[in-house]
Scaffold this motif. Structure first.
Motif, PDB file in Angstrom:
ATOM      1  N   SER A   1      39.669 146.125  64.936  1.00 46.70           N
ATOM      2  CA  SER A   1      38.816 144.832  65.481  1.00 46.70           C
ATOM      3  C   SER A   1      37.729 144.691  65.498  1.00 46.70           C
ATOM      4  O   SER A   1      36.983 145.153  65.015  1.00 46.70           O
ATOM      5  N   PRO A   2      37.296 144.054  65.438  1.00 45.56           N
ATOM      6  CA  PRO A   2      35.311 143.459  64.995  1.00 45.56           C
ATOM      7  C   PRO A   2      34.688 143.259  66.347  1.00 45.56           C
ATOM      8  O   PRO A   2      35.000 143.884  67.095  1.00 45.56           O
ATOM      9  N   SER A   3      33.710 144.229  65.764  1.00 48.06           N
ATOM     10  CA  SER A   3      32.373 144.652  66.498  1.00 48.06           C
ATOM     11  C   SER A   3      31.968 142.892  67.147  1.00 48.06           C
ATOM     12  O   SER A   3      32.135 141.776  67.050  1.00 48.06           O
ATOM     13  N   PRO A   4      30.651 142.913  67.900  1.00 52.96           N
ATOM     14  CA  PRO A   4      31.384 142.074  68.585  1.00 52.96           C
ATOM     15  C   PRO A   4      30.003 140.945  68.071  1.00 52.96           C
ATOM     16  O   PRO A   4      29.648 141.075  67.298  1.00 52.96           O
ATOM     17  N   VAL A   5      30.302 139.357  68.566  1.00 52.57           N
ATOM     18  CA  VAL A   5      29.153 138.115  68.106  1.00 52.57           C
ATOM     19  C   VAL A   5      27.873 138.645  68.878  1.00 52.57           C
ATOM     20  O   VAL A   5      27.633 138.981  69.614  1.00 52.57           O
ATOM     21  N   SER A   6      26.844 138.742  67.659  1.00 55.03           N
ATOM     22  CA  SER A   6      24.836 139.630  68.077  1.00 55.03           C
ATOM     23  C   SER A   6      24.373 137.502  67.799  1.00 55.03           C
ATOM     24  O   SER A   6      23.225 138.066  68.705  1.00 55.03           O
ATOM     25  N   VAL A   7      24.229 137.166  67.377  1.00 60.20           N
ATOM     26  CA  VAL A   7      23.732 135.753  66.813  1.00 60.20           C
ATOM     27  C   VAL A   7      24.504 134.860  67.547  1.00 60.20           C
ATOM     28  O   VAL A   7      25.689 134.303  67.059  1.00 60.20           O
ATOM     29  N   VAL A   8      23.333 133.841  68.531  1.00 61.60           N
ATOM     30  CA  VAL A   8      24.137 132.378  69.041  1.00 61.60           C
ATOM     31  C   VAL A   8      23.321 131.988  69.205  1.00 61.60           C
ATOM     32  O   VAL A   8      22.537 132.394  69.668  1.00 61.60           O
ATOM     33  N   ARG A   9      23.492 130.388  69.509  1.00 62.70           N
ATOM     34  CA  ARG A   9      22.331 129.670  69.084  1.00 62.70           C
ATOM     35  C   ARG A   9      22.773 128.391  69.986  1.00 62.70           C
ATOM     36  O   ARG A   9      23.716 128.102  69.660  1.00 62.70           O
ATOM     37  N   LYS A  10      21.745 127.599  70.850  1.00 65.62           N
ATOM     38  CA  LYS A  10      21.893 126.634  70.792  1.00 65.62           C
ATOM     39  C   LYS A  10      21.849 125.630  70.338  1.00 65.62           C
ATOM     40  O   LYS A  10      20.228 125.361  68.922  1.00 65.62           O
ATOM     41  N   GLY A  11      22.590 124.561  70.271  1.00 65.56           N
ATOM     42  CA  GLY A  11      22.270 123.237  69.437  1.00 65.56           C
ATOM     43  C   GLY A  11      21.959 122.236  70.305  1.00 65.56           C
ATOM     44  O   GLY A  11      20.920 122.326  71.131  1.00 65.56           O
ATOM     45  N   ASN A  12      22.565 121.173  69.512  1.00 67.92           N
ATOM     46  CA  ASN A  12      21.960 120.126  70.656  1.00 67.92           C
ATOM     47  C   ASN A  12      21.912 119.901  71.846  1.00 67.92           C
ATOM     48  O   ASN A  12      23.341 120.384  72.092  1.00 67.92           O
ATOM     49  N   CYS A  13      21.711 119.208  73.129  1.00 63.51           N
ATOM     50  CA  CYS A  13      22.581 119.449  74.390  1.00 63.51           C
ATOM     51  C   CYS A  13      22.076 118.128  75.040  1.00 63.51           C
ATOM     52  O   CYS A  13      20.746 117.414  74.850  1.00 63.51           O
ATOM     53  N   GLY A  14      23.056 117.900  75.514  1.00 61.57           N
ATOM     54  CA  GLY A  14      22.583 116.699  76.648  1.00 61.57           C
ATOM     55  C   GLY A  14      22.719 117.108  78.629  1.00 61.57           C
ATOM     56  O   GLY A  14      22.585 118.139  78.675  1.00 61.57           O
ATOM     57  N   LYS A  15      22.634 115.719  78.701  1.00 60.98           N
ATOM     58  CA  LYS A  15      22.895 116.448  80.218  1.00 60.98           C
ATOM     59  C   LYS A  15      24.158 117.105  80.863  1.00 60.98           C
ATOM     60  O   LYS A  15      24.238 117.277  82.291  1.00 60.98           O
TER      61      LYS A  15
END
Length: 196
Positions: free
Chosen positions: A67-81
């Motif tokens: 099984s894969p290792s945990p995802v370690s890099v997560v980024r926030k992109g465009n954001c609205g209300k």
């Protein structure tokens, strides 16, 4: 004699079964535990079963190692209300072909009410969110061996209601540009008419 018969029965099973007396059902479900008979104990001689067990562990049949290792890099992109765009990188150790990702998110301090999104890409847009609210995102990957563990929690905040005011702040610039355009048009028209 009963030990010989249990070993002969176990040797007739697939490489996933164990001669150490564990049921093949727990073995098939991916539950592997080291037992004293696996060569780690000094209580007695090693049997042929421990080498089969070792071969099974190293042949990649173990879903936990596949099984894969945990995802370690997560980024926030465009954001609205009411929405947040989130992207991530493939796990450091995918251990196979990633078939899909599972994204779990919920409003902070409301973990019991969460949303799950499944996708094949490494980016999603979570919409239907509340303005000026913090949301927790966790992501995990799935291969043919199953799901890896969830990533750590990533907190992202939606824009406030006043996000629309950023459009209003551009209003004076638009008004000035239109006014300058009308003045220039009037000057050019006046020069053309006076030149006749």
């Amino acid at each position: 004699m009963s030990d010989d018969s249990s070993q002969s029965r176990a040797s007739g099973h697939s490489s996933q079964s164990r001669a150490s007396g564990h049921s093949s059902q727990s073995r098939a479900s991916g539950d592997i535990s080291q037992s004293p008979q696996s060569g780690t104990s000094n209580d007695g001689p090693q049997s042929g079963a421990s080498s089969n067990e070792l071969q099974s562990r190293t042949s990649g049949d173990d879903p936990q190692s596949g099984s894969p290792s945990p995802v370690s890099v997560v980024r926030k992109g465009n954001c609205g209300k009411n929405s947040i765009s989130v992207s991530w990188q493939e796990p450091d150790r995918p251990n196979g072909i990633i078939l899909e990702y599972e994204i779990k998110y919920f409003e902070k301090d409301q973990e019991t009410s969460y949303t799950i999104i499944k996708c094949k890409e490494t980016e999603i847009v979570a919409d239907g969110l509340k303005p000026s609210s913090v949301y927790i995102f966790q992501i995990r990957a799935r291969t043919s061996a199953g799901y890896g563990g969830f990533s750590r929690r990533f907190e992202f905040e939606t824009s406030p209601y006043l996000a629309a005011s950023s459009d209003r702040s551009q209003l004076p610039i638009v008004v000035v540009a239109i006014t300058v355009g009308v003045i220039l048009l009037a000057l050019v028209t006046g020069l053309l008419l006076s030149g006749r």
